[in-house]
Scaffold this active site. Sequence first.
Site, PDB file in Angstrom:
ATOM      1  N   GLU A  41       2.507  -5.403   8.752  1.00  0.00           N
ATOM      2  CA  GLU A  41       3.232  -4.598   9.724  1.00  0.00           C
ATOM      3  C   GLU A  41       2.204  -3.644  10.334  1.00  0.00           C
ATOM      4  O   GLU A  41       1.491  -2.957   9.596  1.00  0.00           O
ATOM      5  CB  GLU A  41       4.342  -3.795   9.021  1.00  0.00           C
ATOM      6  CG  GLU A  41       5.175  -3.047  10.033  1.00  0.00           C
ATOM      7  CD  GLU A  41       6.291  -2.196   9.401  1.00  0.00           C
ATOM      8  OE1 GLU A  41       6.534  -2.304   8.191  1.00  0.00           O
ATOM      9  OE2 GLU A  41       6.886  -1.423  10.164  1.00  0.00           O
ATOM     10  N   ARG A  48       1.362  -7.355  -6.839  1.00  0.00           N
ATOM     11  CA  ARG A  48       0.541  -6.582  -5.908  1.00  0.00           C
ATOM     12  C   ARG A  48      -0.611  -5.942  -6.668  1.00  0.00           C
ATOM     13  O   ARG A  48      -0.574  -5.816  -7.886  1.00  0.00           O
ATOM     14  CB  ARG A  48       1.366  -5.545  -5.170  1.00  0.00           C
ATOM     15  CG  ARG A  48       2.123  -4.573  -6.038  1.00  0.00           C
ATOM     16  CD  ARG A  48       3.043  -3.684  -5.199  1.00  0.00           C
ATOM     17  NE  ARG A  48       2.304  -2.825  -4.305  1.00  0.00           N
ATOM     18  CZ  ARG A  48       2.418  -2.849  -2.975  1.00  0.00           C
ATOM     19  NH1 ARG A  48       3.237  -3.687  -2.384  1.00  0.00           N
ATOM     20  NH2 ARG A  48       1.717  -2.025  -2.242  1.00  0.00           N
ATOM     21  N   LYS A  59       0.503   2.265   2.753  1.00  0.00           N
ATOM     22  CA  LYS A  59       0.151   2.782   4.088  1.00  0.00           C
ATOM     23  C   LYS A  59       0.867   4.087   4.387  1.00  0.00           C
ATOM     24  O   LYS A  59       0.310   4.987   5.002  1.00  0.00           O
ATOM     25  CB  LYS A  59       0.504   1.740   5.158  1.00  0.00           C
ATOM     26  CG  LYS A  59      -0.507   0.628   5.256  1.00  0.00           C
ATOM     27  CD  LYS A  59      -0.089  -0.382   6.302  1.00  0.00           C
ATOM     28  CE  LYS A  59       0.991  -1.282   5.763  1.00  0.00           C
ATOM     29  NZ  LYS A  59       1.450  -2.277   6.720  1.00  0.00           N
TER      30      LYS A  59
END
Length: 551
Positions: A33, A257, A267
Amino acid sequence: MSEEKSLNFIEEIISQDLASGKYAQILTRFPPEPNGYLHIGHAKSICLNFGLSNHFGGGTNLRFDDTNPTTEETEYVESIKADLKWLGFNWVKECYASDYFDTLYGFAVQLIEKGLAYVDDSSPEEIALQKGTPTAAGTGNAYRNRSIAENLELFTNMKAGKYADGAKVLRAKIDLANPNMLLRDPILYRIKKAHHHRTGDTWCIYPMYDFAHGQSDAIEQITHSICTLEFIPHRALYDWGIENLGIYPSKQYEFSRLNITYTILSKRKLLQLVQEGHVASWDDPRMPTISGMRRRGYTPESIRDFCDRIGIAKRENIIDFSLLEFCVREHLNKIAQRRMVVTDPIKLVITNYEQGEEILQSENNPEDVDGGARAVPFSKELWIERGDFMEEPTKKYFRLAPGLMVRLKSAYIVKCESFEKDAAGVVQKVFVTYVPESKSGSDTSGIHVKGTLHWVSAQHAVPVVLNEYDRLFKVEDVDGAEGDFKDYLNEQSLTKTNAWAEPALVTDPLDARFQFIRKGYFYQDTTSAKGALVFNRTVTLKDAWAKEQKK
Ligand code: ATP
Ligand code: MG
């Protein structure tokens, strides 16, 4: 990916899919994104997705998952592309979820026509309440029974901008009692009158992640769609969309992850550090972003090596920051140019050196036979490190002290004769004599010394600033620590030191990698300029930090 390693679970699946003829070749995607800069966690996903298609044949799309107009920006798109290229990966196609807005809208209409979606006027709170709890089924509402015709009309009106933000949503009609809460009539579209970085003001309704991701995968005919573990519950919805729309059957697979000690990989949180001024920018060399690591002096090879070493698993874990440092140290040791820099100088005067100056040759890299040598000016007065001299040497001290001998790197053996203090009692000058026949490379002196010191010629030295970095956070598990993550910031994460360097650094290429002898690995900062050279310490020579912690 080395051949001798056993396959990870995703490689196993792909091998079988290719062997059975299910696919002729694979197509993966990396779907960021564009709401921030990429970090080392993304590198894991990048190395996995691109690594698979490189290894098995096929390709990887770069897809910007840009369905949320309020957080996304073109600046981020550009930085993501630059980071991917720098990491060494090429994508087959550059795609944007926003390019599929028309198609996705059409998909939504299809679901309405099949009686599988409805417009709901409830508020977010009402929707949440009516969803029930994991142990109690949801209740639903009257909107759920709207006719197909009414839903089509209302959805058309939503698209036409007739309603305010939040006034209505489009929901899938699945199962309000499903144990998987995500299947209890998830929202597919919401109204958001916001400017989109690519589609401008064309749209005022935007698809949710669960009605964009799988659909985009199917549109691009992605074979293996790999995401992180938190998307496991979304898989049922992913499959539901594909099945009910009758589109290309992409499949979702999940892996754990990346988490790293002493850092955060989110982020949203990294953005806070930038916005609140805890770091200077997204590419601040302390940031775990790809751009920060690049500026600090990490190499793409070292990041890829790190991702390869940590491997792919189905269980969450936390990787030691030292492993990342180990990987970059390994690579830099092979490629870094050795240079001499003195940070805490005292003057060394060679009393019997009468020739003024001479140019010596010093090996650029002992690990590289083709590395060559550089010219290093030598003269009567040099700077050496204050720490390399002791008035009264302790046992096993092999550096300079009255009566002791050392070699000056790539130069001569010198013997300490005396020293001089200032009024405050601080040593200012150390006087030595040199052995003329001990010149490195043609030493016939027969003298053996244990210590070798780095030095710079005082009259030739250039001033430089060294940025020495430490961990950005003080605790190992920042995400797991109580309270606000910013409470754990390490205030001493940057130390600026003035130093004297040998003059080669002025003419060395901007992107050269350095080992400043006995100091660490360094890389020229983006703010560095002729006359005001600035170097970032990429990593220390040894894992001094781990030792420090064990004390
Ligand atoms: P963040 O929370 O930092 O914003 P994200 O997962 O929301 O991360 P995306 O831009 O959606 O960021 O991620 C793009 C891809 O990178 C996704 O496939 C995601 O699963 C993967 N990814 C993100 N963070 C990590 C991580 N820490 N480890 C491995 N993969 C990650
Ligand atoms: Mg995200």
